[in-house]
Design a protein around this motif. Structure first.
Motif, PDB file in Angstrom:
ATOM      1  N   VAL A  45       0.873  -1.207  -0.049  1.00 18.29           N
ATOM      2  CA  VAL A  45      -0.054  -0.006  -0.104  1.00 18.29           C
ATOM      3  C   VAL A  45       0.830   1.301   0.027  1.00 18.29           C
ATOM      4  O   VAL A  45       1.564   1.499   1.004  1.00 18.29           O
ATOM      5  CB  VAL A  45      -0.776  -0.004   1.242  1.00 18.29           C
ATOM      6  N   VAL A  46       0.795   2.098  -1.107  1.00 15.24           N
ATOM      7  CA  VAL A  46       1.749   3.290  -1.326  1.00 15.24           C
ATOM      8  C   VAL A  46       0.713   4.283  -0.775  1.00 15.24           C
ATOM      9  O   VAL A  46      -0.150   4.724  -1.694  1.00 15.24           O
ATOM     10  CB  VAL A  46       2.262   3.505  -2.434  1.00 15.24           C
ATOM     11  N   GLU A  47       0.828   4.985   0.404  1.00 14.08           N
ATOM     12  CA  GLU A  47      -0.166   6.064   0.762  1.00 14.08           C
ATOM     13  C   GLU A  47       0.435   6.756   2.063  1.00 14.08           C
ATOM     14  O   GLU A  47       0.996   6.309   2.653  1.00 14.08           O
ATOM     15  CB  GLU A  47      -1.491   5.357   1.556  1.00 14.08           C
ATOM     16  N   ASP A  48       0.408   8.251   1.639  1.00 16.39           N
ATOM     17  CA  ASP A  48       1.183   9.000   2.786  1.00 16.39           C
ATOM     18  C   ASP A  48       0.226   9.318   4.048  1.00 16.39           C
ATOM     19  O   ASP A  48       0.955   9.776   4.932  1.00 16.39           O
ATOM     20  CB  ASP A  48       1.742  10.365   1.945  1.00 16.39           C
ATOM     21  N   GLU A  49      -1.058   9.171   3.660  1.00 20.14           N
ATOM     22  CA  GLU A  49      -1.965   9.551   4.579  1.00 20.14           C
ATOM     23  C   GLU A  49      -2.123   8.616   5.605  1.00 20.14           C
ATOM     24  O   GLU A  49      -2.799   7.469   5.193  1.00 20.14           O
ATOM     25  CB  GLU A  49      -3.361   9.919   4.015  1.00 20.14           C
ATOM     26  N   ILE A  85      -5.657   6.548   6.115  1.00 21.70           N
ATOM     27  CA  ILE A  85      -5.982   5.888   5.086  1.00 21.70           C
ATOM     28  C   ILE A  85      -5.070   4.350   5.218  1.00 21.70           C
ATOM     29  O   ILE A  85      -5.764   3.638   4.847  1.00 21.70           O
ATOM     30  CB  ILE A  85      -6.094   6.472   3.851  1.00 21.70           C
ATOM     31  N   ALA A  86      -3.892   4.710   5.254  1.00 19.27           N
ATOM     32  CA  ALA A  86      -2.989   3.781   5.095  1.00 19.27           C
ATOM     33  C   ALA A  86      -3.428   2.850   6.416  1.00 19.27           C
ATOM     34  O   ALA A  86      -3.517   1.407   6.005  1.00 19.27           O
ATOM     35  CB  ALA A  86      -1.493   4.308   5.372  1.00 19.27           C
ATOM     36  N   GLY A 122      -8.072  -3.391   6.911  1.00 19.20           N
ATOM     37  CA  GLY A 122      -9.044  -4.246   6.118  1.00 19.20           C
ATOM     38  C   GLY A 122      -8.301  -5.295   5.488  1.00 19.20           C
ATOM     39  O   GLY A 122      -9.090  -6.389   5.347  1.00 19.20           O
ATOM     40  N   LEU A 123      -7.385  -5.109   4.656  1.00 19.42           N
ATOM     41  CA  LEU A 123      -6.534  -6.045   3.972  1.00 19.42           C
ATOM     42  C   LEU A 123      -6.394  -7.167   4.548  1.00 19.42           C
ATOM     43  O   LEU A 123      -6.070  -8.331   4.318  1.00 19.42           O
ATOM     44  CB  LEU A 123      -5.601  -5.369   2.923  1.00 19.42           C
TER      45      LEU A 123
END
Ligand code: CA
Length: 240
Positions: free
Chosen positions: A5-9, A12-13, A19-20
């Motif tokens: 997961v590429v996510e800076d927030e 959300i990450a 979930g995953l």
């Protein structure tokens, strides 16, 4: 199955990661483009979920780098930029799917599963001897008996079944089933294999899980179990 997961927030990450993980996937999170490129270089992911607005670079640059390699994982872009232009640009640059934030987790999960199924013919039903794994419904049946497995046991079994007949090292198993924090804890694989054997092998005459000395483990129906075939998937090991 291992997903990056590429996510800076952070919010959300965390949400995505939790979930995953509940859905049975191993998750790594990269908070910026540079670490995303590094992670995909070091680890063989089954899927990348990519945010476009990253602190250090445009997500499309990350996509470019992943696509520049021989056999990169599928990429699902997940971005707040909903404009048609970005969607087209993402798909043109080799993304496999595109979702706009905010999103419903169930829809994301459905798309993740669809992407993971791609290129793997009839992957939901895996069979070795009389052992059948339904990876979609997460059911395990040996002969006529339904077997209950814990999530990690299921993850290991599914990974072995997808690679039946191939010896898998403990490191390979750890990398595909656990998150990055577990790196190096390869002994845990032996513990889980013991649990798996007690559930799917011990009371049956035909053993399916085989120990491959010096390498790790392999699943195969007994009549084909010997001799061990050395498939190219085995990492090169220095002679000792
Ligand atoms: Ca962002």
């Amino acid at each position: 199955m291992r997903i990056l997961v590429v996510e800076d927030e952070r919010r959300i990450a965390d949400f995505l990661g939790r979930g995953l993980q509940c859905a049975g996937y191993a998750i790594d999170v990269a908070p910026d483009g540079a670490s995303a490129i590094q992670f995909t270089h070091d680890t063989d992911y089954d899927l990348v979920i990519l945010d476009l607005m990253l602190p250090d670079m445009d997500g499309l640059k990350v996509l470019e780098r992943i696509r520049g390699r021989q056999s990169g994982p599928p990429v699902l872009i997940l971005s707040a930029r909903g404009q048609l232009d970005d969607r087209v640009k993402g798909l043109e640059n080799g993304a496999d799917d595109y979702m706009t934030k905010p999103f419903a987790f169930v829809e994301l999960l459905a798309r993740v599963r669809a992407l993971l199924r791609r290129g793997q013919p009839a992957p939901e039903r895996l069979q070795v001897g009389d052992l059948v794994v339904d990876s979609l419904r997460r059911k395990v049946i040996r002969g006529t008996e339904t077997i209950d497995l814990a999530p990690k046991e299921f993850g290991i079994l599914e990974y072995m079944m997808r690679n039946k007949g191939r010896p898998l090292s403990r490191t390979m198993i750890v990398e595909h089933v656990w998150d990055m924090d577990y790196d190096g804890l390869t002994n845990i694989v032996d513990v889980y294999i013991r649990h798996l054997r007690s559930k799917i092998d011990d009371k049956y005459t035909d053993k399916l899980i085989h120990t491959v000395r010096g390498i790790g483990y392999m699943i195969e129906a007994p009549e084909k179990a010997a001799p061990v075939r050395l498939d190219p998937i085995i990492p090169m090991q220095a002679a000792s």
